[in-house]
Design an enzyme around this catalytic site. Structure first.
Site, PDB file in Angstrom:
ATOM      1  N   SER A   1       0.705  -0.949  -0.103  1.00 13.09           N
ATOM      2  CA  SER A   1      -0.041  -0.365  -0.232  1.00 13.09           C
ATOM      3  C   SER A   1       0.802   1.398  -0.002  1.00 13.09           C
ATOM      4  O   SER A   1       0.538   1.769   0.001  1.00 13.09           O
ATOM      5  CB  SER A   1      -0.516  -0.181   0.825  1.00 13.09           C
TER       6      SER A   1
ATOM      7  N   GLY B   1       0.243 -10.652 -11.466  1.00 14.18           N
ATOM      8  CA  GLY B   1      -0.026 -10.633 -11.812  1.00 14.18           C
ATOM      9  C   GLY B   1       0.831 -11.027 -13.705  1.00 14.18           C
ATOM     10  O   GLY B   1       0.735 -10.000 -14.337  1.00 14.18           O
TER      11      GLY B   1
ATOM     12  N   ASP C   1      -5.515  -2.125   0.580  1.00 15.06           N
ATOM     13  CA  ASP C   1      -5.593  -3.003   1.573  1.00 15.06           C
ATOM     14  C   ASP C   1      -6.914  -1.852   1.938  1.00 15.06           C
ATOM     15  O   ASP C   1      -7.327  -0.863   1.897  1.00 15.06           O
ATOM     16  CB  ASP C   1      -4.792  -2.771   2.668  1.00 15.06           C
TER      17      ASP C   1
ATOM     18  N   GLU D   1      -5.601  -3.536  -5.053  1.00 16.48           N
ATOM     19  CA  GLU D   1      -5.346  -2.478  -5.355  1.00 16.48           C
ATOM     20  C   GLU D   1      -6.106  -1.121  -3.777  1.00 16.48           C
ATOM     21  O   GLU D   1      -6.554  -0.608  -4.186  1.00 16.48           O
ATOM     22  CB  GLU D   1      -6.964  -2.189  -5.942  1.00 16.48           C
TER      23      GLU D   1
END
Length: 688
Positions: A188, A221, A473, A471
Site C-alpha cells: 500500500s 499477475g 488494502d 488495489e
C-alpha cells in the site's frame, strides 16, 4: 464394466443417464413457475399483504443498462464453447493455460476488443469486465491485468509515442504484460518503493535495479508464465554535479521487456519466480520479478507527468514530487473502480444461487402437512433479504461511481479527480468486505449442497477474498476516506470549498450536530419510516456526529501523542466514520435510482428494496441512534417491526429480483432443485 453386464444393458444405462441430464437441463432452462409463500408460515402481521406485480423485463433492462448487448455477446460465446468453460476440478497449471485460451478466444474469436474502451468508454469496459469475471474470476483478473493495469498504465501515464507503439499489440494480445508495482516489503505504501531506475547519460538508457530482497516485485499477475512486458514502478534517479551525486525524483513508471517476443525466454538481468499455488485465482500466473542492471531506452519512461531529456535534465508540468505522485496514482484509480464493480457482480451470483435454492428447497413443517420452503422461515429471510437489498444498493452506487469516473476521464477536472479517488477507495473497501462476508452466509443458507464445488461458493469465496487486499488494502482505503472527510470538516469551519461528492456536509453539518427534534424522534408511522428524507437524514446524522466526535478526539490526543499517534489512537473510530459515510452515499444513490426509474412497477419494487436496505442498516446500528436520543424506544420497535415486514414482502418478489440480474445458467450453476448440465455431470462423477 461388470463382466456379466451386456452391451444392451450398458446402452440402456447410457440412455437413462442422457435422459436424466436432458430432463435436468430443461428444468433449468425452463424454470418452475413462481412459488408462493407457504401459507402455514405467513406471519399474522403480513397476512393481508399483497404481492407486488413485478415485470422482470423492464426491471432487468433498467438494471443492465445500455451495455447489456455486449455482456450477452460474451455469455453467448462461452455458452457455445464448453471447452472454454472452467471445469469443477482443474490443476493450477491447467487453469493458467485455460485462462489464457479463454482470453485469446474472447479477443480473437468473439472479437471483443476492450482496450479502446479503457479510455474512450470506461462504462462499457467495466460492463465487459463484469461479464468476463462472471464466467471465471481468474479470467476477469487476467483480463484486468492486461487491459486496465498494464495497458492502462501505457495509456494513462504514457504519451502518444507509447500509444502508437504498444496499443495494437496490447489490444490483440501480442504484447501480454504485467503491472509491477507491489514489492515484497511495500504494498500500500507506494511512495516507499525501493526499485530504482537510474539514468545513464552516456548510453541514453535507464538502468533498472532491485537493490535488496525487500524490493523484489511480488504477486505480479501474468509474470510467472505469460507476460512479455512489465510496467515497472521505480524511483527515478538522476546523476547530478553536486556533492550528493544523484537526485531522487520520486516514483515513475517504465516499460520493461521481460521475455523475448519470439522465443519467450527470460531476458538478461531479469529473474522470474513463480509465486505458486494460492488460496484462489489460480488461473492467474502470479510471479516475482528481480532486476539486475536491466537497461531500457530512455523512451521507455512513461513521461506524461515527468520527462528526462537526452542530457539528463528533468522537466515536469507539476512542481513537486508529491503532486506528480498524486497525479500518477489518480490516473490508476480505475483499478479500484473495476474491483468495486466486479465485487457487486460476484455478490449477484452468490445471492442468485442462495435465493433460488431457498425458493425451491423444502424442509420441516406443521404435523401431517407438506414441508415448507426454507425462504419462508423468518431466520432465512433475515439472512438473505437484506443481502438481496444490499446487492441492488451496491449496483446503483457502483454504477454512479463508474459514471463519475467516466466524466473524470473526459474532463480531467481536478475536483472530480479528488472525488473519484475518495469515492472509489470507500466503495471498493466497503463493497468487497461485505461481499466476502456474504459469500459465507450464502454458502450456509444452502446447507450441505452449498458445500458442493459445482455450486461455486468455494471458488467464488476463495477467488474473491483477495479483493479486500489488492488495489489497496481495505483498512488503508477507509483511512483515506476518513482523512478526506476530516479535510472537508476543516474547510467547512475555515470557509474553504467543499467537494461535490461530500456536499451534504455543507447543508447538514450545523443541523445534524444540534439536538434531535423531540417530536420527530417519536414518529412511528410507516409513511414516516419509509420516507427517503427520514432515512437519508438518519444516515447523515450518524456520519456527522461521528465526524465531529473524531475531530475533537484527534485534536485532544495530538497534543500529547503527535498527529501519527493520535490517528492510531482513534483508528477504529475513523474506520467507523468512513463506513458510515459510504453507507450514506450508497443510500443516496439508491434513492436517486428509485426516483429515476421510468417503469412504475419496477419503481415500486425498487422502493420496497430500498426501504429494506435503509431500515435494516438503521436497525443494525440502533444503539447509536438510541444513545443520542435520535430514535425513541417505541420508534425503534416500529423500525424493527417494519424491517421484518419489508423482508417478508421482498421475499414475495425475490424470484423476480434475482431474475432481473439476468445471469446465464452456467454462471449461476443452480443448486440441486434446478440442476443444470454441470450438476448432472457432477452427480455422475460422484457415482449416481
Amino acid at each position: 464394466m461388470n463382466p456379466s453386464q451386456t452391451v444392451e444393458d450398458e446402452s440402456q444405462l447410457s440412455n437413462s443417464t442422457t435422459a436424466r441430464r436432458i430432463q435436468r437441463l430443461s428444468l433449468h432452462l425452463t424454470p418452475l413457475p413462481p412459488l408462493q409463500p407457504s401459507p402455514q408460515l405467513d406471519m399474522l402481521t403480513c397476512a393481508k399483504a399483497s404481492k407486488l406485480d413485478v415485470d422482470q423485463g423492464p426491471l432487468s433492462s433498467y438494471m443492465r443498462g445500455k451495455h447489456r448487448e455486449i455482456q450477452e455477446k460474451i455469455f453467448e460465446f462461452f455458452n457455445s464453447r464448453p471447452d472454454l468453460q472452467t471445469p469443477i476440478e482443474i490443476s493450477m497449471n491447467e487453469h493458467r493455460e485455460l485462462c489464457m485460451r479463454q482470453l485469446m478466444g474472447l479477443v480473437r474469436e468473439a472479437k471483443i476488443k476492450p482496450f479502446r474502451y479503457v479510455a474512450e468508454d470506461p462504462a462499457k469496459y467495466f460492463a465487459i469486465t463484469e461479464a468476463v469475471g462472471s464466467v471465471d474470476m481468474s479470467l476477469g483478473i487476467k483480463f484486468g491485468v492486461q487491459y486496465s493495469l498494464w495497458g492502462g498504465t501505457v495509456l494513462n501515464l504514457g504519451t502518444k509515442k507509447h500509444r502508437d507503439k504498444y496499443f495494437e499489440g496490447i489490444d490483440n494480445l501480442d504484447y501480454p504484460g504485467c503491472f509491477a508495482m507491489t514489492e515484497l516489503h511495500h504494498g500500500s505504501n507506494v511512495q516507499g518503493l525501493q526499485t530504482t531506475a537510474t539514468f545513464d547519460p552516456i548510453t541514453d538508457e535507464f538502468i533498472i535495479d532491485t537493490p535488496n530482497d525487500g524490493a523484489i516485485k511480488w504477486w505480479i499477475g501474468n509474470a510467472a508464465v505469460h507476460g512479455k512486458f512489465a510496467s515497472v514502478f521505480a524511483r527515478l534517479i538522476l546523476p547530478t554535479h553536486d556533492s550528493k551525486g544523484v537526485s531522487d525524483m520520486g516514483v515513475h513508471a517504465f516499460i520493461v521487456p521481460i521475455r523475448d517476443l519470439k522465443t519467450h525466454q527470460t531476458l538478461p538481468g531479469i529473474e522470474i519466480h513463480d509465486c505458486g499455488h494460492k488460496v484462489g485465482l489460480n488461473g492467474v500466473d502470479n510471479g516475482a520479478l528481480r532486476f539486475s542492471s536491466v537497461r531500457i531506452p530512455r523512451d521507455n519512461l512513461l513521461n506524461r507527468f515527468g520527462d528526462v531529456s537526452r542530457d539528463g535534465k528533468y522537466t515536469s508540468s507539476l512542481p513537486t514530487i508529491n503532486k506528480r505522485f498524486a497525479a500518477t496514482l489518480g490516473e490508476l484509480v480505475g483499478g479500484r473502480v473495476g474491483l468495486a464493480y466486479a465485487s457487486v457482480g460476484v455478490l449477484k451470483i452468490s445471492v442468485t444461487i442462495a435465493v433460488r435454492y431457498s425458493l425451491l428447497r423444502q424442509q420441516f413443517g406443521p404435523p401431517k402437512q407438506p414441508e415448507v420452503y426454507i425462504l419462508d422461515y423468518q431466520s432465512h429471510q433475515h439472512k438473505l433479504m437484506p443481502m438481496l437489498a444490499s446487492t441492488y444498493a451496491f449496483h446503483f452506487a457502483t454504477q454512479y461511481l463508474v459514471e463519475k469516473y467516466s466524466e473524470m476521464k473526459k474532463t480531467h477536472d481536478e475536483q472530480l479527480v479528488g472525488d473519484v479517488h475518495a469515492l472509489s477507495a470507500g466503495l471498493k473497501s466497503y463493497v468487497t468486505s461485505y461481499t466476502a462476508k456474504s459469500l459465507s452466509t450464502c454458502r450456509e443458507a444452502c446447507g450441505g449442497h452449498g458445500y458442493a464445488a459445482v455450486n461455486r461458493f468455494g471458488s467464488l469465496r476463495n477467488d474473491h477474498d483477495i479483493f479486500q487486499t489488492f488495489e489497496g488494502d481495505n483498512t488503508v482505503l477507509l483511512q483515506q476516506v476518513a482523512g478526506d472527510l476530516l479535510k472537508q470538516y476543516k474547510d467547512k469551519f475555515q470557509g474553504g470549498p467543499l467537494s461535490v461528492t461530500w456536499n451534504y456536509l455543507r447543508e447538514s453539518m450545523n443541523t445534524y450536530l444540534s439536538q434531535p427534534n423531540p417530536v420527530t424522534t417519536r414518529w412511528e408511522s410507516t409513511d414516516h419510516l419509509r420516507d427517503p428524507k427520514f432515512q437519508l437524514d438518519a444516515f447523515r446524522y450518524r456520519t456527522s456526529r461521528l465526524l465531529q466526535s473524531v475531530a475533537a478526539r484527534l485534536r485532544k490526543h495530538s497534543k500529547t501523542l503527535g498527529s501519527f499517534g493520535a490517528w492510531n489512537r482513534c483508528l477504529n473510530h475513523l474506520l467507523t466514520l468512513a463506513e458510515s459515510h459510504i453507507e450514506s452515499v450508497i443510500l443516496a444513490k439508491f434513492i436517486d435510482a428509485v426516483q429515476n426509474c421510468p417503469d412504475a412497477r419496477s419503481r415500486a419494487a425498487l422502493k420496497l428494496v430500498c426501504d429494506l436496505y435503509a431500515l435494516d442498516r438503521i436497525w443494525k446500528d440502533i444503539g447509536t441512534y438510541r444513545n443520542v436520543d435520535y430514535v425513541a424506544p417505541n420508534k425503534a420497535k416500529a423500525i424493527h417491526k417494519l424491517t421484518e415486514y419489508l423482508s417478508f414482502q421482498v421475499r414475495n418478489i425475490a424470484g423476480e429480483l434475482i431474475d432481473a440480474f439476468d445471469l446465464p445458467p452456467y454462471v449461476t450453476r443452480a443448486p440441486i432443485a434446478m440442476q443444470s448440465e454441470a450438476y448432472a455431470q457432477y452427480t455422475q462423477h460422484v457415482g449416481f
